[in-house]
Design a protein around this motif. Structure first.
Motif, short mmCIF file in Angstrom:
data_model
loop_
_atom_site.label_atom_id
_atom_site.label_comp_id
_atom_site.label_asym_id
_atom_site.label_seq_id
_atom_site.Cartn_x
_atom_site.Cartn_y
_atom_site.Cartn_z
N GLN A 1 0.83 -1.21 0.00
CA GLN A 1 0.00 0.00 0.00
C GLN A 1 0.86 1.25 0.00
O GLN A 1 0.54 2.25 -0.65
N PHE B 1 1.99 2.26 -3.39
CA PHE B 1 0.98 3.04 -4.10
C PHE B 1 0.93 4.46 -3.56
O PHE B 1 0.88 5.43 -4.31
N GLN B 2 0.97 4.54 -2.22
CA GLN B 2 0.84 5.83 -1.56
C GLN B 2 2.02 6.74 -1.87
O GLN B 2 1.85 7.83 -2.40
N ALA B 3 3.21 6.28 -1.54
CA ALA B 3 4.40 7.10 -1.76
C ALA B 3 4.67 7.24 -3.26
O ALA B 3 5.11 8.29 -3.73
N GLY C 1 2.42 7.42 -5.47
CA GLY C 1 1.49 8.47 -5.89
C GLY C 1 2.07 9.84 -5.59
O GLY C 1 1.99 10.77 -6.39
N LEU C 2 2.71 9.95 -4.40
CA LEU C 2 3.35 11.22 -4.04
C LEU C 2 4.47 11.58 -4.99
O LEU C 2 4.75 12.74 -5.25
N LEU C 3 5.11 10.54 -5.53
CA LEU C 3 6.20 10.79 -6.48
C LEU C 3 5.64 11.14 -7.85
O LEU C 3 6.39 11.45 -8.77
#
Lengths: 413, 264
Positions: A108, A111-113, A115-117
């Motif tokens: 997860q 996906f999260q980090a 997405g931040l990138l």
């Protein structure tokens, strides 16, 4: 071939403003003035450029401004003056982790980090198997990150940051958390990226990693570029700098086309140093496996309470093959007066591979040169080793083997 | 403004996955999962209903139901929860995400967007529970409920605007973060949520109108309790205020954001 730089840093500087009262800062957004503020310059006048495929190490003591510089390059920190010109994608692993959420699983968090990138969910999904395989943390990948060790976090961070080949890859210290196996894996990936044209910036205190990975180094000292050049030379200078700290001076001179660094407070100095063979003849070239002697004369210029002599043999890359000092051999001297002379003879079998080598000498009070550094001298002497008498072999060291080979033909077994 | 919207759009995947992760997390790590979103506010409503209904009985004009107070109470809590959740979480969002902000470049405007989205979802779930209770109490909903999305939007806008202002200030002046819960508690009693405006002496009642949360609560009651369109003047004032607060929040955030990471 000179290519356009992927990164050009132009007279970059960063000042942190500290207000006598934070209200002054808030009012300054509305163009009002209240109270006073002080500007503290952390970095100033930083200019350099790197080309595609080039690798650069940034070294310096804690507080020299390395992290601040990287943050300005990646853009999380705004520069106070000067500019950063970037061409292409940048990926950075600053300190540990990437702002991972400890409650989410590795997957997860990707996906999260990710997405931040700025990566899309779809793109990350496509790379997920590869990221999982590279991180090699097994079933932990689907467990919450709060149960991860720092090494495991780093593995996921590195796998994610390098899932897509960036044009510039920045690694700040992070790798030192990994074990040797994973480090090697990271180095390999960095190498492959570099061949494909990725520029690489490494911040580290790890001499071996720097010499292995980087073809250039920049030494930051108190917010300025102190030196920019070949990694071994910069590392030597840095080493000398640590020893000198506030007193003493550092000088460099060219020895056989390489820069020699000498530093210290000079209460005692190596007056003369020479290399001899087993028969006592001075030599500059020796044969693999032969006996070698280092003969040094130390001159004491001011009263010295305790004196430790040390030497190291370094190869062309600046990597230390062997080093020791008289503290470890219980031969330190005490209470020396000005005018005293000390003769040191070091004998050893030259069990190293053919190549060019240098000797670094040190005179200090204790086992390391950080507390009191009388003299530290890189490239105090140089010599070459040739393989005339021994069989051909590969590697850095000469480890004479006894090999038994028994052939057992099938019909006699 | 445009750049901010663009940033959110570019990072929509991040926004969606953050919202999903947070909801997921809440559901997965507790047995009752999503029910907790409803249980704790309903319990609070029940407590107030139990304790104060005797005092407040018959004091709620314009609605004819023996459970009038409970109905009145829930219509007030609904916007209050949305407002306070957003303001509280926004006030600490930059500090809580300091780690990511120091390491990764991303549009920071996504942070309040994520918070607002989660708060709206929570609020809709609570609204669902309120609807069920209303039906059970024989109050039901009317066509006026169709105003609700607009009211939620205005409430969210005002709360987010205020939250961004507080969140920005909190980065530099950490006392702000300590003050927010106190002000929220104060605001709860300063707003007629568990009591009606008419129990306040006439002479002081005007002071209530200085409190914009009262306006929000009032328009929600128009719609849910009295089943009529919200008072147009109140709604207009709210929209204007939301735009002003939103603009101020954006302005302060823009001015502050270059210095933010310096002090985080």
């Amino acid at each position: 071939m000179i290519q356009d730089p992927v990164l050009r840093v132009d007279r970059l500087g960063k000042a942190f403003k500290s207000y006598s009262h934070e209200l002054g800062r808030v009012l300054s957004w509305f163009s009002a003035r209240y109270g006073q503020y002080e500007e503290k310059w952390i970095l100033r006048d930083i200019s350099f450029a790197i080309e595609p495929g080039q690798s650069l190490a940034i070294i310096g003591q804690n507080g020299a401004g390395k992290s601040t510089l990287l943050k300005m390059i990646t853009g999380t920190l705004r520069a106070s003056e000067g500019q950063v010109h970037l061409k292409g994608q940048i990926a950075a692993i600053l300190e540990l982790g990437m702002g991972f959420n400890p409650d989410l699983t590795g997957r997860q968090n990707v996906f999260q980090a990710g997405g931040l990138l700025g990566h899309s969910h779809h793109a990350l999904e496509g790379k997920m198997d590869e990221i999982e395989a590279f991180a090699e943390i097994g079933s932990y990948f689907d467990q919450p990150m709060r149960v991860y060790s720092s090494g495991m976090q780093m593995r996921v961070a590195f796998a994610l940051a390098t899932a897509f080949r960036p044009d510039i890859l920045i690694v700040d210290e992070a790798l030192s958390v990994g074990d040797a196996y994973f480090q090697q894996k990271c180095f390999d990936r960095v190498e492959r990226f570099r061949e494909a044209g990725t520029a690489f910036i490494l911040v580290s205190h790890d001499r071996a990693a720097i010499l292995n990975l980087c073809e250039r180094a920049i030494l930051l000292d108190r917010g300025r570029i102190a030196k920019d050049g070949a990694p071994d030379e910069i590392m030597d200078y840095y080493n000398a700098m640590i020893g000198t700290q506030s007193d003493g001076d550092i000088s460099t001179e060219l020895v056989r086309g390489r820069v020699a660094t000498r530093s210290g407070t000079y209460e005692a100095t190596v007056e003369a140093i020479a290399l001899h063979d087993a028969e006592g003849h001075p030599i500059e070239v020796a044969s693999v496996g032969s006996q070698m002697q280092i003969r040094a004369t130390i001159a004491v210029h001011a009263p010295v309470q305790r004196l430790v002599f040390g030497y190291a043999i370094k190869n062309r890359m600046g990597q230390t093959l062997f080093g020791i000092n008289t503290h470890y051999t219980d031969q330190e001297l005490e209470n020396l007066s000005a005018g005293d002379r000390v003769d040191v003879t070091v004998s050893f079998p030259l069990n190293i591979a053919a190549g060019d080598y240098s000797i670094t000498t040190s005179l200090s009070e204790k086992e390391n040169h950080v507390s009191k550094n009388y003299e530290w001298c890189d490239l105090a002497a140089t010599f070459s080793v040739v393989n005339t008498a021994r069989q051909v072999f590969d590697g850095l060291a000469f480890i004479p083997p006894t090999i038994e080979v028994t052939h057992r033909p099938a019909d006699q077994a | 403004m445009q750049a901010m919207l663009k940033g959110v759009w570019r990072y929509r995947a991040f926004v969606v996955s953050s919202v999903a992760a947070e909801l997921n997390n809440r559901v997965n790590r507790s047995r009752l999962g999503i029910l907790w979103l409803v249980i704790s506010p309903l319990v609070q409503v029940a407590i107030f209903a139990l304790i104060l209904s005797a005092i407040m009985r018959g004091r709620i004009p314009g609605i004819d139901n023996q459970f009038a107070y409970a109905i009145y109470l829930m219509a007030g809590f609904l916007p209050w929860y949305l407002f306070t959740e957003i303001v509280t979480r926004c006030s600490t969002m930059f500090i809580e995400n300091a780690n990511a902000m120091k390491k990764i470049v991303f549009p920071k405007v996504t942070l309040p967007v994520v918070i607002a989205a989660i708060a709206i979802i929570n609020n809709l779930i609570f609204f669902l529970a309120v609807t069920l209770v209303y039906l059970a109490l024989g109050h039901g909903l009317s066509l006026a409920t169709l105003w609700l999305p607009l009211l939620i939007l205005v409430n969210t806008g005002l709360a987010t605007g205020l939250g961004v202002i507080l969140g920005t200030l909190n980065v530099f002046i950490r006392d702000v973060g300590q003050m927010v819960p106190i002000f929220i508690q104060f605001g709860f009693w300063f707003t007629p949520i568990v009591y009606t405006a008419n129990i306040i002496p006439e002479a002081y009642r005007g002071a209530l109108y200085l409190n914009p949360i009262y306006w929000i609560v009032a328009v929600h009651r128009d719609v849910l309790v009295f089943k009529q369109a919200p008072d147009p003047l109140t709604l207009f004032c709210l929209v204007v205020l939301t735009l002003i607060v939103g603009a101020l929040g954006m302005f302060m955030f823009k001015r502050a954001s270059p210095e933010m990471v310096d002090v985080l």
